[in-house]
Design an enzyme around this catalytic site. Structure first.
Site, PDB file in Angstrom:
ATOM      1  N   TYR A 132      36.521  14.311  47.960  1.00 46.90           N
ATOM      2  CA  TYR A 132      36.849  13.028  47.359  1.00 46.90           C
ATOM      3  C   TYR A 132      38.221  12.590  47.855  1.00 46.90           C
ATOM      4  O   TYR A 132      39.237  13.237  47.583  1.00 46.90           O
ATOM      5  CB  TYR A 132      36.844  13.123  45.829  1.00 46.90           C
ATOM      6  CG  TYR A 132      35.470  13.308  45.219  1.00 46.90           C
ATOM      7  CD1 TYR A 132      34.304  13.154  45.974  1.00 46.90           C
ATOM      8  CD2 TYR A 132      35.323  13.643  43.873  1.00 46.90           C
ATOM      9  CE1 TYR A 132      33.059  13.323  45.413  1.00 46.90           C
ATOM     10  CE2 TYR A 132      34.068  13.804  43.301  1.00 46.90           C
ATOM     11  CZ  TYR A 132      32.940  13.659  44.079  1.00 46.90           C
ATOM     12  OH  TYR A 132      31.698  13.822  43.516  1.00 46.90           O
ATOM     13  N   SER A 183      26.297   8.972  39.085  1.00 45.01           N
ATOM     14  CA  SER A 183      25.922   7.552  39.122  1.00 45.01           C
ATOM     15  C   SER A 183      25.077   7.172  37.916  1.00 45.01           C
ATOM     16  O   SER A 183      24.024   6.540  38.052  1.00 45.01           O
ATOM     17  CB  SER A 183      25.176   7.220  40.418  1.00 45.01           C
ATOM     18  OG  SER A 183      25.132   5.808  40.623  1.00 45.01           O
TER      19      SER A 183
END
Length: 360
Positions: free
Chosen positions: A53, A208
């Site tokens: 990330y 998500s």
């Protein structure tokens, strides 16, 4: 905030997890600290990050926050990160080999400023590395005190079962969780992954959960998303989410139902979508990547609402999964391509170079 056991482990995690994918990128360090403070003050304890990330910068931000909050707050955190991918062009700096996982884990521990992480997740499968090699390394890391538990991410149903059965047969650390794409607009994991997780007492940590913001009810069919919204970004991930969801009648019908129920109970669409997901079988905690304090406060509101049986049933009816979605669509295509050796990009190339097939 309610808590649930993480798989077959004895560790309890909050029913909402905080994702940090955007820390040090779209979310400044100052705002990230405020989000982390707000999450833990509300009783949240599961914080999720990854070595890739923002090329490790997300881990560094979380690490500096942990150092600044050393003591009771930091001690309450159940910290999870991932390994498998890398920003390095070296051929051995990817995959689930002992070599790569050792380097990845050590790098994550250094950036996070900790001696161990609570949950170390394999970010995706690697069918070119023997599962025995991967599992032995993870078991040694558990025995060595570098990680407490093993988790998976983006594995198909048969790959999940392979890891579980192999670990049990070898007498090594058995995975306790799997992080998969899962939401009202992406329910295909219910065909195989959810049953396999339930069979093995493995917790789901959905990524998500708001379908890139679509389930927050901020988009109008046929309209152009605002530049500040995720689908309005020119990044590959947001283009993918927008293209995946916006063209489906089923998805718009689902969003309309979410908005309708939100109005009925005085909640926001995001809270309804998260509450539905948190109540699904095997789910321990949806992983919400709040970019702002406003989004965090909205997400946390899911802990204060309930859905009736009728409302839950109506959401399930309108959003029934259809063939071709995750993990059998684009995600499955590159896996098949690797097995068939047809020259398609490896998953690490998909992640690092940007494409229409991003992973959470």
């Amino acid at each position: 905030m309610k808590y649930r056991k993480l798989g077959h482990s004895g560790t309890a995690v909050s029913e909402l997890a905080l994702g940090t994918m955007y820390f040090a990128d779209e979310t400044s360090e100052k705002e990230a600290f405020a989000i982390l403070d707000g999450f833990t003050e509300a009783g949240g304890n599961l914080i999720d990050t990854s070595n890739v990330y923002v090329n490790g910068k997300s881990e560094e931000v979380v690490g500096r926050w942990l150092a600044a909050r050393s003591g009771e707050v930091a001690d309450r955190v159940v910290l999870t990160t991932k390994g498998r991918f890398s920003a390095s062009p070296d051929v051995n700096d990817a995959g689930l080999s002992r070599r790569n996982l050792q380097r990845s884990l050590d790098g994550s521990l250094k950036r996070l400023g900790v001696e161990r992480v609570d949950l170390y997740q394999l970010h995706a499968s690697d069918m070119e590395t023997p599962v025995e090699e991967t599992l032995r390394f993870l078991d040694e890391a558990v025995r060595g005190g570098k990680i407490h538990y093993v988790g998976l991410s983006n594995f198909t149903g048969w790959q999940l079962q392979l890891m579980m059965s192999s670990a049990k047969a070898m007498g090594v650390a058995v995975p306790v969780s799997i992080q998969s794409q899962y939401s009202l607009l992406s329910r295909e994991i219910e065909w195989e992954i959810v049953p396999a997780a339930l069979h093995n007492s493995v917790s789901l940590l959905p990524w998500s959960p708001l379908a890139g913001g679509f389930l927050a009810g901020k988009y109008a069919r046929g309209g152009e998303p605002d530049a500040g919204m995720r689908a309005g970004s020119d990044k590959a991930l947001y283009r993918y989410v927008s293209g995946e969801y916006a063209g489906s009648d089923r998805n718009w019908a689902t969003i309309n139902k979410v908005v309708s129920i939100a109005r009925e109970i005085g909640a926001t669409p995001a809270q309804v979508a998260l509450r539905w997901l948190a109540d699904r079988p095997a789910v321990a905690a949806p992983v919400c990547g709040a970019r702002t304090m406003e989004q965090l406060r909205d997400n946390l509101g899911m802990t204060e609402i309930t859905l009736s049986e009728e409302q839950t049933r109506s959401l399930e009816d309108v959003s029934r999964p259809v063939p071709g979605g995750y993990p059998y669509g684009a995600f499955g295509q590159w896996q098949r391509a690797r097995w068939m050796q047809d020259g398609s990009p490896a998953p690490e190339q998909v992640i690092m170079q940007g494409s229409d097939h991003p992973l959470g």
